[in-house]
Design an enzyme around this catalytic site. Structure first.
Site, PDB file in Angstrom:
ATOM      1  N   CYS A 277       0.796  -1.234   0.000  1.00  0.00           N
ATOM      2  CA  CYS A 277       0.000   0.000   0.000  1.00  0.00           C
ATOM      3  C   CYS A 277       0.824   1.278   0.000  1.00  0.00           C
ATOM      4  CB  CYS A 277      -0.925   0.000   1.210  1.00  0.00           C
ATOM      5  SG  CYS A 277      -2.109  -1.336   1.179  1.00  0.00           S
TER       6      CYS A 277
HETATM    7  N1  LIG Z   1      -2.828  -6.239   1.823  1.00  0.00           N
HETATM    8  C1  LIG Z   1      -3.298  -5.222   2.498  1.00  0.00           C
HETATM    9  O1  LIG Z   1      -2.983  -5.042   3.653  1.00  0.00           O
HETATM   10  C2  LIG Z   1      -4.255  -4.217   1.863  1.00  0.00           C
HETATM   11  C3  LIG Z   1      -4.842  -3.260   2.707  1.00  0.00           C
HETATM   12  C4  LIG Z   1      -5.735  -2.351   2.166  1.00  0.00           C
HETATM   13  C5  LIG Z   1      -6.001  -2.395   0.805  1.00  0.00           C
HETATM   14  N2  LIG Z   1      -5.407  -3.309   0.003  1.00  0.00           N
HETATM   15  C6  LIG Z   1      -5.763  -3.305  -1.419  1.00  0.00           C
HETATM   16  O2  LIG Z   1      -6.605  -4.438  -1.681  1.00  0.00           O
HETATM   17  C7  LIG Z   1      -6.352  -4.934  -2.989  1.00  0.00           C
HETATM   18  C8  LIG Z   1      -6.003  -6.423  -2.916  1.00  0.00           C
HETATM   19  O3  LIG Z   1      -4.795  -6.555  -2.184  1.00  0.00           O
HETATM   20  P1  LIG Z   1      -4.325  -7.912  -1.529  1.00  0.00           P
HETATM   21  O4  LIG Z   1      -3.216  -7.554  -0.607  1.00  0.00           O
HETATM   22  O5  LIG Z   1      -5.484  -8.675  -1.002  1.00  0.00           O
HETATM   23  O6  LIG Z   1      -3.743  -8.678  -2.822  1.00  0.00           O
HETATM   24  P2  LIG Z   1      -3.322 -10.229  -2.909  1.00  0.00           P
HETATM   25  O7  LIG Z   1      -2.296 -10.282  -3.982  1.00  0.00           O
HETATM   26  O8  LIG Z   1      -3.035 -10.770  -1.563  1.00  0.00           O
HETATM   27  O9  LIG Z   1      -4.638 -10.932  -3.420  1.00  0.00           O
HETATM   28  C9  LIG Z   1      -5.198 -10.673  -4.659  1.00  0.00           C
HETATM   29  C10 LIG Z   1      -5.836 -11.958  -5.169  1.00  0.00           C
HETATM   30  O10 LIG Z   1      -6.502 -11.622  -6.400  1.00  0.00           O
HETATM   31  C11 LIG Z   1      -6.316 -12.701  -7.285  1.00  0.00           C
HETATM   32  N3  LIG Z   1      -6.558 -12.211  -8.635  1.00  0.00           N
HETATM   33  C12 LIG Z   1      -5.741 -11.532  -9.461  1.00  0.00           C
HETATM   34  N4  LIG Z   1      -6.365 -11.253 -10.618  1.00  0.00           N
HETATM   35  C13 LIG Z   1      -7.604 -11.758 -10.519  1.00  0.00           C
HETATM   36  C14 LIG Z   1      -8.713 -11.781 -11.384  1.00  0.00           C
HETATM   37  N5  LIG Z   1      -8.668 -11.224 -12.602  1.00  0.00           N
HETATM   38  N6  LIG Z   1      -9.834 -12.404 -10.961  1.00  0.00           N
HETATM   39  C15 LIG Z   1      -9.890 -12.991  -9.737  1.00  0.00           C
HETATM   40  N7  LIG Z   1      -8.866 -12.983  -8.872  1.00  0.00           N
HETATM   41  C16 LIG Z   1      -7.733 -12.380  -9.261  1.00  0.00           C
HETATM   42  C17 LIG Z   1      -4.903 -13.173  -7.022  1.00  0.00           C
HETATM   43  O11 LIG Z   1      -4.699 -14.481  -7.500  1.00  0.00           O
HETATM   44  C18 LIG Z   1      -4.833 -13.064  -5.494  1.00  0.00           C
HETATM   45  O12 LIG Z   1      -5.236 -14.258  -4.870  1.00  0.00           O
HETATM   46  C19 LIG Z   1      -5.268  -4.048  -3.570  1.00  0.00           C
HETATM   47  O13 LIG Z   1      -5.854  -3.008  -4.287  1.00  0.00           O
HETATM   48  C20 LIG Z   1      -4.594  -3.487  -2.345  1.00  0.00           C
HETATM   49  O14 LIG Z   1      -3.970  -2.238  -2.609  1.00  0.00           O
HETATM   50  C21 LIG Z   1      -4.545  -4.242   0.516  1.00  0.00           C
END
Ligand SMILES: NC(=O)c1ccc[n+]([C@@H]2O[C@H](COP(=O)([O-])OP(=O)(O)OC[C@H]3O[C@@H](n4cnc5c(N)ncnc54)[C@H](O)[C@@H]3O)[C@@H](O)[C@H]2O)c1
Length: 446
Positions: A277
């Site tokens: 982030c």
């Molecule tokens: N990790 C954090 O702490 C956090 C906190 C706040 C916001 N976010 C935001 O949340 C969002 C997700 O982050 P995350 O950390 O969970 O990511 P992550 O990489 O842990 O998980 C994302 C998942 O999406 C899947 N994916 C990718 N493309 C896809 C598609 N076309 N269809 C279905 N699934 C698909 C991936 O295989 C993966 O399992 C991002 O925008 C991030 O900035 C993350």
């Protein structure tokens, strides 16, 4: 006056018959699924990663700190299943999207995951479904990118025949005090009905849903929160350098300053920014601001200061080795403690430790790492060369074989007293030793 579709949806949220689809089962998607299961909803999780889907259906997760009990229970009583079959996206009443939003190699927003997901939904969307984007992104994404894709693909109109909203995720992995359901959620809808539906849904999932006037406002809220962190971390990183030159310990300053009951909030310096982030999200706004001919100077300056931190740490390491260890960095053996981007989690995306390893090796030193949460370095785009490197075990003998130990992540699960007792030189970028009550002549902060 609320629409009949919205009214029906709200009633079904209240009696828990709404089915929730979660697209993207990662650090955000899995805790969200747990929050929905905990509240009695049926959940279908979608992901492109077959391995992840299989693991979840077997009651296992690739993410260590997330407890799996509710998923296991949900699989057993058929309230949870994960799937790669996107044709099933028409089954849920609400689809919540938590796919990655990284930067491209040119450091511009990479919306390809959001676009692909929206296109996949567009091919299956049915009337009255609610679609909510949770991924962090620039103001305008829901309205300017998603809505046209969905309307064109379906011929349906947002706000009347299907419903679209944005609700930013505020997950803080590893935080013992706050989880998905205890963190209030901001919600912006494309129209009154979408807002009403999402407010009802998130009101049922988390402690409090906070409405704002548009999807763009909700998108801006998330960026503002993360920019606030990035800028304040840059500030304390700068203060660390200034105070160090004056012989003042910045952590002591911050701990004393935070006794002021108002007008001050503690942020802590470190070896650089990490995680999915804070190093990334601010640049979503910088990019979008260019469309309006506006420069985001605070964000750029914070980025500049934060990205210089690993270089400063390596310079300090070289100097301390030279003056205290009588050793050149080029001949030294260095142990990097911790490669997760923050303590007590197994996430190493954008971790400054990887940059540190690369910079120290460039100087000719031999580097090993230890991380109780990350046994092997997974593939990363920016540090592909480090893929497959293994965490070494730490013992009295192995510690003595290193010329310096560089604490890059302050995991709690480390015996700092023993580390200090058996190491020649300890360089602490997180104030971990002092926090553990350990001080000795061979420990230096950097
Ligand atoms: N990790 C954090 O702490 C956090 C906190 C706040 C916001 N976010 C935001 O949340 C969002 C997700 O982050 P995350 O950390 O969970 O990511 P992550 O990489 O842990 O998980 C994302 C998942 O999406 C899947 N994916 C990718 N493309 C896809 C598609 N076309 N269809 C279905 N699934 C698909 C991936 O295989 C993966 O399992 C991002 O925008 C991030 O900035 C993350």
């Amino acid at each position: 006056m609320s629409s009949p579709a919205a009214q029906r949806f709200v009633e079904r949220v209240n009696d828990r018959t709404v089915v929730i689809g979660i697209v993207g089962l990662g650090y955000v998607g899995i805790p969200l699924a747990l929050a929905a299961l905990r509240q009695g909803f049926r959940v279908i999780g979608f992901d492109i990663d077959q391995n992840r889907v299989d693991q979840l259906n077997a009651g296992r997760s690739a993410i260590k700190h997330i407890p799996m009990d509710l998923i296991i229970e949900g699989v057993k009583d058929k309230r949870f299943e994960a799937s790669t079959d996107f044709d099933r996206m028409a089954e849920p009443d609400a689809l919540l999207i938590a796919v990655p939003t990284p930067l491209t190699k040119y450091r511009e927003p990479d919306l390809s995951y959001v676009v692909r997901t929206t296109e996949a939904i567009g091919r299956r969307l049915r009337k009255d479904q609610l679609v909510v984007l949770e991924s962090t992104t620039y103001p305008g994404t829901t309205d300017e990118v998603m809505r046209p894709i969905l309307e064109k693909a379906t011929g349906l109109k947002s706000g009347e025949e299907f419903f679209l909203a944005f609700s930013p995720e505020r997950e803080d992995p590893g935080n013992p005090d706050f989880g998905t359901s205890t963190i209030p959620k901001v919600v912006g809808g494309d129209g009154a009905a979408a807002l009403e539906m999402s407010m009802a849904l998130y009101g049922a999932l988390v402690v409090r849903a906070v409405p704002v006037s548009s999807t763009a406002t909700a998108e801006a809220v998330k960026l503002t929160e993360n920019i606030f962190r990035a800028v304040n971390i840059a500030l304390v990183n700068e203060l660390k350098v200034v105070y160090a030159a004056m012989g003042i310990d910045v952590w002591e300053v911050i701990d004393a300053a935070k006794t002021k009951p108002f007008g001050f909030m503690p942020f802590y310096p470190g070896p650089g920014l990490g995680g999915h982030c804070i190093p990334i999200d601010p640049f979503y706004l910088t990019w979008k601001a260019r469309e309006y001919d506006i420069a985001t100077r605070f964000i750029e300056l914070a980025g500049e200061i934060n990205s210089r931190m690993p270089y400063r740490v390596v310079a300090d390491l070289a100097q301390l080795l030279d003056t205290k260890g009588r050793k050149n960095l080029s001949d030294a053996r260095i142990l990097v403690m911790g490669i997760a981007y923050k303590k007590n989690i197994d996430d190493m995306r954008e971790s400054p430790s990887l940059k540190l390893i690369e910079l120290i090796e460039k100087r000719g030193a031999h580097v090993e790492f230890h991380d109780p949460f990350i046994p092997v370095i997974p593939p990363t785009r920016e540090h592909a060369d480090l893929t497959g490197r293994k965490s070494v075990s730490v013992s009295r003998e192995s510690l003595a074989s290193f010329d310096a130990v560089l604490i890059a992540t302050d995991h709690d699960d480390v015996d700092y007293a023993s580390l200090v007792a058996h190491s020649k030189l300890v360089i602490d970028t997180r104030n971990a030793c002092a926090r553990a009550g350990v001080s000795a002549d061979n420990v230096f902060k950097a």
